[in-house]
Enzyme design. Structure first.
Site, PDB file in Angstrom:
ATOM      1  N   GLU A 187      -6.458   1.544   6.336  1.00 20.38           N
ATOM      2  CA  GLU A 187      -6.536   0.622   6.993  1.00 20.38           C
ATOM      3  C   GLU A 187      -6.475   0.360   8.120  1.00 20.38           C
ATOM      4  O   GLU A 187      -5.709  -0.643   8.383  1.00 20.38           O
ATOM      5  CB  GLU A 187      -5.178  -0.221   6.361  1.00 20.38           C
ATOM      6  CG  GLU A 187      -4.874   0.501   4.579  1.00 20.38           C
ATOM      7  CD  GLU A 187      -3.949  -0.024   4.255  1.00 20.38           C
ATOM      8  OE1 GLU A 187      -2.710  -0.135   4.580  1.00 20.38           O
ATOM      9  OE2 GLU A 187      -3.538  -0.712   2.607  1.00 20.38           O
ATOM     10  N   GLU A 262      -6.449   2.831  -3.198  1.00 19.01           N
ATOM     11  CA  GLU A 262      -5.316   2.297  -3.790  1.00 19.01           C
ATOM     12  C   GLU A 262      -4.698   1.150  -4.829  1.00 19.01           C
ATOM     13  O   GLU A 262      -4.660  -0.444  -4.562  1.00 19.01           O
ATOM     14  CB  GLU A 262      -4.433   1.460  -2.351  1.00 19.01           C
ATOM     15  CG  GLU A 262      -4.141   3.041  -1.745  1.00 19.01           C
ATOM     16  CD  GLU A 262      -2.705   2.633  -0.310  1.00 19.01           C
ATOM     17  OE1 GLU A 262      -2.557   1.284   0.093  1.00 19.01           O
ATOM     18  OE2 GLU A 262      -2.846   3.338   0.757  1.00 19.01           O
TER      19      GLU A 262
END
Length: 601
Positions: A187, A262
């Site tokens: 991320e 995710e």
């Protein structure tokens, strides 16, 4: 006759050659590559249905059970982070062998259970883990910058990648192993925009022999993908739950697979919050979309496990400092102890109905659990009678400056000049009890923004001020991850800066707890250790209820179960059977506030 013999020999050798080629083809490992829009296994589209679990959060003895649970729910792949700081607590000293640190053993169990594997090695991973997996020893360098091309940070990163790549290279699918994907950082588009940093990490893995497809994970926004995604790498979306998400990613990075890196069946919980219980209807809708459109995805997390010891991290969102609870149950399909929840059975039904020709394996039997008997505890010593050697400092130093990653620190000084009034600890990280001449005055709490306290007038000529500081989780996400512990700035009394301190480090590791001895302590001065024993007819999983204690840690047979805190929501801490034994078991509790022994049960 000679011609006939020659012909027969030729036929025989041709047979051997063809037979050998067939055997060779049969033993070739499968191939796994990134196509222009999907992953390909042996040249055919392959849909990843992955369940994430972190081997560092699960007792090693339960790894196989948890992997079997994932398979029974319908997953064909297991994903896991590596928490770098769990394996390199001191610079250059790696541990990938003891107990639940053995990465290679975990991956081999994944393969034995007939599943594929996704590795998420960081170096930064977030994961609600202390400092997002980065080693706190990095913070000893005063002006270091993380997650960028700072040469001091990158030197440590390269050392780490060298060690990991050497271990996992033989586990790649093209080498006969189960590993099909490796993530580059995590991320990054939510944190920074150093493209050279991301490209350097990508090249490091390639230079160290990682040949399988690489991917990045970012939110489904153009700016995150521009800063975080890499050319030639697959794109993981956190999450990818609808067509708009996938369209955004495809526009940002065309001609590579896009998947949901995710997909969130649950969520994290901080101290002082209610347990996170996210909506399931919208989540099930996302999973149906992914299945029906042949999109690969990864449940984050399928099984959370536990933040044993000092491993829980913290966030720093709009509410300020937000430390994570010890349990990483995450309201996930497989609960903290490894049992299936209603989400597990709902997802098993959704997945199995999408693949009607496949029969899922039966759900494994649950791990046996017991209740411990109500156990009387007794106060037996205090931190004040177990002081280590003092470290002198003109101004207070952080934990990391003196080489301590977690635990507690006592800061002590004599008051000269001002003797009473407004005491301010600037940049306290994270929680402290304050004493004047051995008497408890009150508490400071970063979480609540409490950094000042009133010191009363005393008739003692040279009053002694003591500030006992707990370093809670290092921040694991966002721009404030450089989060040193202890008193990180200065202490003032009526705006006068207090100088000349003695510092006493309390790492509270297993060795420290083992060496504690009974003492004639002052029962009215908080900072007390309590001890008790209970007997079991058999060892099995249990939860220990600490509702009658205030704030601290508990060790069972020398193993740190983690932090408890009466602000909730967690009041019971998970203790796996592997830390218990038939017969007598010893419990040690350190409570920051409690002065009276209470039962546990």
């Amino acid at each position: 006759m000679k011609k006939q013999c020659l012909f027969l020999l030729t036929v025989f050798f041709c047979f051997l050659q063809i037979n050998g080629q067939e055997k060779s083809l049969q033993t070739l490992p499968p191939t796994f590559v990134s196509g222009k829009s999907e992953f390909l296994m042996d040249g055919k589209p392959f849909q990843i249905i992955s369940g994430e679990m972190h081997f560092a959060r699960i007792p090693r003895e339960y790894w196989r059970h948890r992997i079997q649970m994932a398979k029974a729910m319908g997953c064909n792949t297991i994903a896991s982070y590596i928490f770098w700081n769990y394996h390199e607590t001191k610079a250059g000293k790696f541990d990938f062998k003891t107990w639940n640190r053995d990465l290679v053993a975990f991956v081999k169990i994944v393969q034995e259970e007939g599943m594929w594997f996704i590795l998420r090695p960081g170096p930064y991973v977030c994961g609600e883990w202390d400092l997002g997996g980065l080693p706190p020893y990095l913070l000893k360098t005063p002006d270091i910058k993380l997650r960028c091309m700072d040469p001091r940070y990158m030197k440590a990163v390269e050392r780490y990648i060298n060690v990991v790549a050497k271990m996992v290279a033989p586990l790649q699918i093209n080498k006969g192993g189960p590993m099909i994907l490796l993530q580059v950082e995590n991320e990054y588009g939510s944190y920074g925009n150093d493209r050279i940093y991301m490209q350097t990490l990508q090249q490091m893995w390639r230079d160290k022999g990682i040949e399988i497809p690489l991917y990045t994970s970012d939110g489904a926004t153009p700016y995150m993908l521009e800063a975080g995604a890499l050319p030639g790498c697959a794109v993981g979306l956190d999450p990818g739950g609808n067509q708009d998400h996938f369209d955004i990613a495809t526009k940002a990075r065309p001609n590579v697979p896009v998947f949901s890196g995710e997909s969130y069946p649950g969520w994290l919980t901080h101290w002082g919050e209610p347990w996170a219980r996210p909506d399931t209807a919208s989540f099930y809708k996302q999973i149906r979309y992914l299945l029906q459109n042949n999109k690969s995805f990864n449940f984050y997390v399928l099984h959370g496990g536990t933040n044993f010891g000092f491993t829980a991290g913290a966030n720093s969102g709009g509410k300020g400092y937000e430390p994570d609870v010890t349990s990483y149950d995450y309201d996930s399909p497989i609960d903290e102890q490894g049992n299936p929840t209603h989400k597990f059975f709902a997802l098993r039904q959704i997945i199995s109905s999408h693949f009607p020709d496949k029969t899922l394996p039966p759900v494994p039997q649950p791990v046996k659990a017991i209740r411990i008997p109500a156990t009387n505890m007794q106060a037996f010593t205090s931190v004040w009678d177990n002081l280590p050697k003092a470290i002198p400092a003109v101004q207070p130093l952080t934990f990391e400056t003196i080489g301590q990653n977690q635990g507690f620190m006592l800061y002590r000084t004599k008051l000269i000049g001002h003797k009473s009034g407004k005491l301010r600890v600037q940049q306290l990280h994270d929680y402290a009890t304050v004493f004047l001449n051995g008497t408890y005055i009150g508490t400071l709490d970063r979480k609540e923004g409490i950094s000042t306290i009133e010191l009363p007038v005393t008739d003692i000529q040279d009053p002694v001020l003591e500030i006992f500081v707990e370093g809670m989780g290092h921040i694991n996400f966002g721009p404030e991850i450089i989060d040193r512990k202890g008193i990180t700035d200065k202490v003032t009394l009526n705006s006068m800066t207090l100088m000349n301190w003695e510092m006493y480090p309390f790492p509270m590791d297993e060795n420290f707890i083992k060496k504690l001895k009974n003492s004639a302590f002052k029962p009215e001065k908080p900072g007390i250790f309590f001890k008790g024993k209970f007997e079991l007819d058999e060892a099995a999983d249990t939860y220990i209820d600490l509702s009658d204690y205030t704030k601290g840690f508990i060790w069972v047979n020398g193993h740190n179960l983690g932090r408890y805190w009466n602000i909730g929501p967690q009041t019971r801490l998970y203790c796996p059977a592997v830390w218990l034994k038939k017969g007598k078991n010893e419990v040690v509790i350190f409570d920051i506030h409690q002065t009276e022994a209470k039962q546990i049960y």
